[in-house]
Design a protein around this motif. Structure first.
Motif: not given
Length: 98
Positions: A34-35, A37-38, A41-42
């Motif tokens: 998740e980290a 992916d975040d 995405s940023g």
């Protein structure tokens, strides 16, 4: 060979311990995923990439590698090859960002 009740308890305890370790590793792995992916995405939003899938990131990485080759060719004074790889690298990055 006879197994007593205590033997089954040892194996059950060992199996429970292995299961807990696997559950702990998967919870860490999910958090790391998740980290990442975040983070990506940023970066994608900041650079203007609207649909940033794996293909888009592959184009950006290939474009950056081509720009690195361009710099190396300029330093070696191979301006024809530098022009070709530079244009292709910039085109790939621009295409990924649109």
């Amino acid at each position: 060979m006879n197994f007593s009740a205590n033997d089954q308890g040892i194996f059950e305890s060992f199996g429970e311990m292995v299961g807990n370790v696997i559950a702990w590793l998967s919870s860490i792995g999910g958090g790391i995923g998740e980290a990442f992916d975040d983070f990506f995405s940023g970066v994608a939003r900041g650079s203007g990439m609207e649909n940033a899938g794996w293909g888009t990131w592959a184009l950006v990485i290939i474009g950056i590698l081509l720009l690195g080759m361009t710099l190396r060719r300029v330093l070696e004074k191979e301006f024809g090859g530098a022009l070709i790889t530079g244009v292709i690298g910039l085109a790939l990055i621009a295409w990924a960002m649109t």
